[in-house]
Scaffold this motif. Structure first.
Motif, PDB file in Angstrom:
ATOM      1  N   ASP A  46     -33.007  59.999 -28.791  1.00  0.00           N
ATOM      2  CA  ASP A  46     -33.836  60.309 -27.459  1.00  0.00           C
ATOM      3  C   ASP A  46     -33.114  61.228 -26.902  1.00  0.00           C
ATOM      4  O   ASP A  46     -31.963  61.583 -26.983  1.00  0.00           O
ATOM      5  CB  ASP A  46     -34.209  59.088 -26.852  1.00  0.00           C
ATOM      6  CG  ASP A  46     -33.036  58.127 -26.396  1.00  0.00           C
ATOM      7  OD1 ASP A  46     -32.068  58.787 -26.211  1.00  0.00           O
ATOM      8  OD2 ASP A  46     -33.336  56.950 -26.054  1.00  0.00           O
ATOM      9  N   ARG A  47     -33.664  61.675 -25.570  1.00  0.00           N
ATOM     10  CA  ARG A  47     -33.064  62.600 -24.672  1.00  0.00           C
ATOM     11  C   ARG A  47     -31.818  62.248 -24.088  1.00  0.00           C
ATOM     12  O   ARG A  47     -31.016  63.084 -23.744  1.00  0.00           O
ATOM     13  CB  ARG A  47     -34.394  63.154 -23.713  1.00  0.00           C
ATOM     14  CG  ARG A  47     -34.732  62.199 -22.877  1.00  0.00           C
ATOM     15  CD  ARG A  47     -35.452  62.568 -21.701  1.00  0.00           C
ATOM     16  NE  ARG A  47     -36.667  63.265 -22.426  1.00  0.00           N
ATOM     17  CZ  ARG A  47     -37.921  63.005 -22.544  1.00  0.00           C
ATOM     18  NH1 ARG A  47     -38.481  61.888 -21.633  1.00  0.00           N
ATOM     19  NH2 ARG A  47     -38.865  63.655 -23.253  1.00  0.00           N
ATOM     20  N   GLU A  48     -31.693  60.804 -23.868  1.00  0.00           N
ATOM     21  CA  GLU A  48     -30.431  60.292 -23.351  1.00  0.00           C
ATOM     22  C   GLU A  48     -29.229  60.154 -24.343  1.00  0.00           C
ATOM     23  O   GLU A  48     -28.175  60.060 -24.249  1.00  0.00           O
ATOM     24  CB  GLU A  48     -30.510  58.985 -22.626  1.00  0.00           C
ATOM     25  CG  GLU A  48     -31.241  58.952 -21.327  1.00  0.00           C
ATOM     26  CD  GLU A  48     -32.794  58.973 -21.610  1.00  0.00           C
ATOM     27  OE1 GLU A  48     -33.374  58.654 -22.890  1.00  0.00           O
ATOM     28  OE2 GLU A  48     -33.455  59.401 -21.142  1.00  0.00           O
ATOM     29  N   GLY A  49     -29.589  60.538 -25.820  1.00  0.00           N
ATOM     30  CA  GLY A  49     -28.649  60.756 -26.812  1.00  0.00           C
ATOM     31  C   GLY A  49     -28.592  59.023 -27.500  1.00  0.00           C
ATOM     32  O   GLY A  49     -27.570  59.163 -28.301  1.00  0.00           O
ATOM     33  N   ALA A  50     -29.501  58.144 -27.219  1.00  0.00           N
ATOM     34  CA  ALA A  50     -29.168  56.956 -27.846  1.00  0.00           C
ATOM     35  C   ALA A  50     -30.067  57.032 -29.367  1.00  0.00           C
ATOM     36  O   ALA A  50     -31.040  57.861 -29.303  1.00  0.00           O
ATOM     37  CB  ALA A  50     -29.968  55.866 -27.323  1.00  0.00           C
ATOM     38  N   SER A  89     -34.436  68.478 -26.464  1.00  0.00           N
ATOM     39  CA  SER A  89     -33.410  68.336 -25.268  1.00  0.00           C
ATOM     40  C   SER A  89     -31.992  68.122 -25.690  1.00  0.00           C
ATOM     41  O   SER A  89     -31.063  68.176 -24.993  1.00  0.00           O
ATOM     42  CB  SER A  89     -34.026  67.961 -24.234  1.00  0.00           C
ATOM     43  OG  SER A  89     -34.145  66.533 -24.117  1.00  0.00           O
ATOM     44  N   VAL A  90     -32.118  67.284 -27.033  1.00  0.00           N
ATOM     45  CA  VAL A  90     -30.454  66.888 -27.472  1.00  0.00           C
ATOM     46  C   VAL A  90     -29.966  67.967 -28.111  1.00  0.00           C
ATOM     47  O   VAL A  90     -30.467  69.079 -28.710  1.00  0.00           O
ATOM     48  CB  VAL A  90     -30.959  65.803 -28.346  1.00  0.00           C
ATOM     49  CG1 VAL A  90     -29.665  65.426 -29.187  1.00  0.00           C
ATOM     50  CG2 VAL A  90     -31.600  64.623 -28.114  1.00  0.00           C
ATOM     51  N   ASP A  95     -35.050  64.724 -30.234  1.00  0.00           N
ATOM     52  CA  ASP A  95     -35.731  65.365 -29.237  1.00  0.00           C
ATOM     53  C   ASP A  95     -35.075  66.611 -28.964  1.00  0.00           C
ATOM     54  O   ASP A  95     -34.031  67.022 -29.173  1.00  0.00           O
ATOM     55  CB  ASP A  95     -35.335  64.377 -27.731  1.00  0.00           C
ATOM     56  CG  ASP A  95     -36.207  64.705 -26.586  1.00  0.00           C
ATOM     57  OD1 ASP A  95     -36.938  63.965 -26.338  1.00  0.00           O
ATOM     58  OD2 ASP A  95     -35.887  65.820 -26.081  1.00  0.00           O
ATOM     59  N   GLN A 120     -32.610  50.074 -31.212  1.00  0.00           N
ATOM     60  CA  GLN A 120     -31.583  50.760 -30.774  1.00  0.00           C
ATOM     61  C   GLN A 120     -30.296  50.266 -31.453  1.00  0.00           C
ATOM     62  O   GLN A 120     -29.798  49.169 -31.526  1.00  0.00           O
ATOM     63  CB  GLN A 120     -31.359  50.699 -29.402  1.00  0.00           C
ATOM     64  CG  GLN A 120     -30.357  51.655 -28.789  1.00  0.00           C
ATOM     65  CD  GLN A 120     -30.292  51.861 -27.384  1.00  0.00           C
ATOM     66  OE1 GLN A 120     -31.164  51.314 -26.814  1.00  0.00           O
ATOM     67  NE2 GLN A 120     -29.505  52.759 -26.930  1.00  0.00           N
TER      68      GLN A 120
END
Length: 145
Positions: A70-74, A114-115, A112, A85
């Motif tokens: 995801d965009r947070e890098g998880a 944005s990753v 994502d 997760q």
């Protein structure tokens, strides 16, 4: 004395079914489903890159292993409907366990847009070390706005 249950000469038994309670129940169920349907969004919220490409034809009917960033890098791993997760270290053991039971399971990556590209490369390298020969990348067709 004439009551509702007395069979006099003038009253006939009622042969109609009252559907008002049925309609009430249906409307309540409709409202419940309308409220809960948006909450059933399954998977990970990933904004996929949009590219023009042909879809890949699946050779078998088995569910692929989908690893999402995801965009947070998880990292999230899913097989079928459930996504959990995981850390980058756990991916190797989970993929090995699944491929040990079903070796022909396809492996796909959803990243994502944005990753950073480096995070996707690290994930693909981790998958390669765990014995995955082919990795598919999932994208989305462009929107015509």
């Amino acid at each position: 004395m004439q009551g509702p249950f007395k069979r006099g000469g003038q009253q006939k038994p009622m042969g109609e079914i009252n559907v008002v309670p049925f309609i009430d129940v249906m409307l309540v169920l409709l409202v419940i489903f309308m409220i809960t349907a948006p909450m059933l969004n399954q998977g990970v919220d990933v904004e996929l890159p949009q590219v023009n490409s042909e879809p890949i034809e699946s050779q078998d009917d088995s569910d692929p292993i989908i690893i999402s960033i995801d965009r947070e890098g998880a990292y999230h791993i899913s097989l079928g409907d459930e996504a959990t997760q995981v850390s980058l270290d756990e991916i190797t053991s989970r993929v090995n366990a699944i491929l040990g039971q079903r070796p022909d399971t396809p492996v796909m990556v959803r990243g994502d847009q944005s990753v950073a590209y480096g995070e996707v490369v690290v994930l693909m390298s981790t998958l390669q070390r765990s014995g995955v020969a082919n990795v598919g990348l999932i994208s989305e067709p462009p929107r015509n706005e």
